[in-house]
Design a protein around this motif. Structure first.
Motif, PDB file in Angstrom:
ATOM      1  N   VAL A  22       0.053  10.790   1.823  1.00  0.00           N
ATOM      2  CA  VAL A  22       0.244   9.387   1.449  1.00  0.00           C
ATOM      3  C   VAL A  22      -1.059   8.611   1.653  1.00  0.00           C
ATOM      4  O   VAL A  22      -1.440   8.319   2.786  1.00  0.00           O
ATOM      5  N   PRO A  23      -1.760   8.281   0.566  1.00  0.00           N
ATOM      6  CA  PRO A  23      -2.927   7.401   0.705  1.00  0.00           C
ATOM      7  C   PRO A  23      -2.464   6.009   1.145  1.00  0.00           C
ATOM      8  O   PRO A  23      -1.557   5.438   0.535  1.00  0.00           O
ATOM      9  N   SER A  72       0.004  -2.905   5.977  1.00  0.00           N
ATOM     10  CA  SER A  72      -0.198  -1.518   5.553  1.00  0.00           C
ATOM     11  C   SER A  72       0.315  -1.355   4.123  1.00  0.00           C
ATOM     12  O   SER A  72       1.433  -1.785   3.815  1.00  0.00           O
ATOM     13  N   GLN A  73      -0.496  -0.731   3.275  1.00  0.00           N
ATOM     14  CA  GLN A  73      -0.124  -0.570   1.872  1.00  0.00           C
ATOM     15  C   GLN A  73      -0.413   0.858   1.396  1.00  0.00           C
ATOM     16  O   GLN A  73      -1.578   1.230   1.211  1.00  0.00           O
ATOM     17  N   PRO A  74       0.618   1.680   1.184  1.00  0.00           N
ATOM     18  CA  PRO A  74       0.394   2.945   0.491  1.00  0.00           C
ATOM     19  C   PRO A  74      -0.130   2.667  -0.918  1.00  0.00           C
ATOM     20  O   PRO A  74       0.467   1.878  -1.653  1.00  0.00           O
ATOM     21  N   THR A  75      -1.252   3.297  -1.275  1.00  0.00           N
ATOM     22  CA  THR A  75      -1.903   2.986  -2.545  1.00  0.00           C
ATOM     23  C   THR A  75      -2.547   4.232  -3.134  1.00  0.00           C
ATOM     24  O   THR A  75      -3.590   4.676  -2.658  1.00  0.00           O
ATOM     25  N   PRO A  76      -1.973   4.818  -4.192  1.00  0.00           N
ATOM     26  CA  PRO A  76      -0.684   4.439  -4.770  1.00  0.00           C
ATOM     27  C   PRO A  76       0.414   5.428  -4.384  1.00  0.00           C
ATOM     28  O   PRO A  76       0.147   6.519  -3.902  1.00  0.00           O
ATOM     29  N   TYR A  82      -5.448   4.050 -10.863  1.00  0.00           N
ATOM     30  CA  TYR A  82      -4.470   4.539  -9.888  1.00  0.00           C
ATOM     31  C   TYR A  82      -4.205   6.038  -9.970  1.00  0.00           C
ATOM     32  O   TYR A  82      -3.949   6.683  -8.944  1.00  0.00           O
ATOM     33  N   LEU A  83      -4.250   6.633 -11.152  1.00  0.00           N
ATOM     34  CA  LEU A  83      -4.088   8.084 -11.233  1.00  0.00           C
ATOM     35  C   LEU A  83      -5.230   8.790 -10.498  1.00  0.00           C
ATOM     36  O   LEU A  83      -5.009   9.773  -9.773  1.00  0.00           O
ATOM     37  N   TRP A  84      -6.425   8.306 -10.685  1.00  0.00           N
ATOM     38  CA  TRP A  84      -7.589   8.898 -10.018  1.00  0.00           C
ATOM     39  C   TRP A  84      -7.489   8.710  -8.510  1.00  0.00           C
ATOM     40  O   TRP A  84      -7.740   9.628  -7.721  1.00  0.00           O
ATOM     41  N   MET A  85      -7.088   7.527  -8.082  1.00  0.00           N
ATOM     42  CA  MET A  85      -6.926   7.263  -6.659  1.00  0.00           C
ATOM     43  C   MET A  85      -5.904   8.213  -6.040  1.00  0.00           C
ATOM     44  O   MET A  85      -6.099   8.744  -4.938  1.00  0.00           O
ATOM     45  N   ALA A  86      -4.795   8.440  -6.751  1.00  0.00           N
ATOM     46  CA  ALA A  86      -3.758   9.335  -6.252  1.00  0.00           C
ATOM     47  C   ALA A  86      -4.278  10.758  -6.113  1.00  0.00           C
ATOM     48  O   ALA A  86      -4.021  11.442  -5.108  1.00  0.00           O
ATOM     49  N   ALA A  99      -0.901  10.733   6.418  1.00  0.00           N
ATOM     50  CA  ALA A  99      -1.611   9.543   5.959  1.00  0.00           C
ATOM     51  C   ALA A  99      -3.095   9.843   5.800  1.00  0.00           C
ATOM     52  O   ALA A  99      -3.722  10.441   6.681  1.00  0.00           O
ATOM     53  N   VAL A 100      -3.644   9.443   4.653  1.00  0.00           N
ATOM     54  CA  VAL A 100      -5.080   9.536   4.404  1.00  0.00           C
ATOM     55  C   VAL A 100      -5.552   8.193   3.869  1.00  0.00           C
ATOM     56  O   VAL A 100      -4.748   7.324   3.542  1.00  0.00           O
TER      57      VAL A 100
END
Length: 419
Positions: free
Chosen positions: A296-297, A137-141, A194-198, A367-368
């Motif tokens: 938390v993505p 499992s990896q929170p990203t980001p 990563y900013l866009w992903m967040a 979690a999303v």
């Protein structure tokens, strides 16, 4: 019986016959040879892969492994598709998205029995089948930050809302500190995203967790107001001078080094950063939402996928399962890459405060999915993820705003075969 392992140390490039960078030595009679595609990062070094492979072949000495190395971490998915197109799909591939490979019957579907040891055995299904072992499992980001630079700017605690985040960025800039460290140079375009992903996680998926499922059905568009607003926040951070545009010339390792060298206060990055030893105290928080709700993505997957047409399919399956479930391998992965192992009964080794804080953030919020990281039926269409990263570079360069980037992404979606 003598234990044999065949390793290659150079990066793999396409060739007409055997892939370059692989050892062409033939296995000893009675042994089963398989090829294993991996990728290297500052945390996942050649030594890490060699030692992890050897732990498996020590337990299964009848398996000989030919290690193949993708040109870069960010290119590994596209590279696997290139190998498939050239008739060279490896037997086992680590952390390669199955989307775009499985649909043609190229990947082995794991059975319920083979998945029984996993905490989330049905993560990221494609057509109801699981092709990638869901072991990490990896929170990203999340956002890792330099506590010293925060204190110097008069910031006493991490932001709880997006308004507080913007206010903190203004305080940092006023002190002459770059608020956000980003990357995206050379072959590592993904480091720009990563900013866009967040923002997509906090502002889009928190409200519509099935956004990409609906996008595949043509029920929503990237150019819809919800997605545009999230993307415009990214562009606004750039316009205010809060994002270091020099990052566009930095590859991924150089981006990490820039943060560790104190060239910025905040570093949006996946949870694997928690394994890095920093020369200052590091804190971590989830990207703030407007309301203050913690979102938390996160992604659970990352394990091997297996070529369904492997000449030595049983050996490939055995290797993949043991590689993921080998306790010593997982201990090293936790220490080197801050992995959050999702295997029943596994207990991680003692870790430092940044890893523990990362776990606390993961547990504390809703979690999303992690945008661009999804690999199942709710993933981006094949190839569109690379377009996201290219558009992120355009936004950081100041060449696209939220509406323009969203329209361009819709166009790329259609080009990829979507509605």
């Amino acid at each position: 019986m003598k234990k044999v392992i065949v390793l290659a140390t150079s990066a793999l490039t396409l060739a007409a016959c055997a892939p370059a960078g692989s050892d062409t030595q033939q296995p000893t009679a009675g042994k089963k040879e398989i090829s294993f595609l991996v990728f290297e990062t500052p945390n996942l070094t050649p030594q890490y892969w060699d030692e992890a492979i050897k732990r498996v072949t020590d337990k299964h000495p009848d398996i000989v492994v030919k290690k193949l190395v993708a040109p870069s971490a960010g290119e590994r998915n596209a590279y696997a598709k290139q190998l498939l197109a050239s008739g060279q799909l490896p037997d086992v591939m680590q952390a390669i998205a199955p989307s775009g490979l499985a649909e043609g019957g190229n990947l082995y579907a794991w059975s319920e029995e083979e998945l029984r040891n996993y905490d989330y055995p049905h993560s990221n299904p494609l057509g109801g089948k699981i092709y990638q072992l869901p072991y990490n499992s990896q929170p990203t980001p999340l956002v890792y930050y330099n506590k010293k630079l925060f204190a110097e700017a008069g910031i006493t605690a991490p932001p709880k809302t997006y308004a507080e985040l913007v206010d903190d960025a203004a305080k940092l800039k006023a002190k002459g500190t770059n608020p956000f460290v980003v990357g995206g140079g050379g072959k590592d375009a993904f480091a720009a995203g990563y900013l866009w992903m967040a923002l997509v996680g906090a502002d889009v998926y928190a409200k519509q967790p099935d956004f990409l499922v609906k996008r595949r059905k043509g029920e929503v568009r990237f150019s819809d107001p919800l997605f545009v607003r999230a993307t415009q926040k990214f562009a606004d951070l750039v316009a205010k001078g809060y994002v270091d545009k020099a990052g566009l010339s930095r590859d991924y390792p150089s981006t990490e080094k820039a943060f560790l060298d104190g060239k910025g206060a905040m570093y949006p990055m996946g949870s694997w950063f928690a394994a890095v030893k920093a020369p200052f105290d590091v804190g971590v928080f989830a990207w703030p939402t407007d309301s203050g709700e913690t979102v938390v993505p996160s992604y659970t997957g990352g394990g091997p996928i297996v070529n369904a047409h492997s000449k030595n399919l049983e050996a490939a399956r055995t290797f993949a399962l043991e590689f993921n479930q080998n306790a010593a391998n997982n201990d090293v992965l936790v220490k080197s890459d801050a992995a959050i192992i999702a295997i029943k009964g596994y207990r991680p080794p003692q870790m430092g405060p940044v890893y523990n804080a990362t776990l606390e953030v993961l547990k504390s919020g809703k979690a999303v999915n992690a945008f661009t990281v999804e690999t199942g039926d709710d993933s981006l269409l094949p190839g569109v993820g690379d377009k996201v990263f290219a558009l992120a570079q355009e936004i950081i360069a100041g060449k696209a705003d939220g509406a323009a980037a969203a329209r361009a992404l819709d166009q790329e979606w259609v080009k990829a075969g979507g509605q």
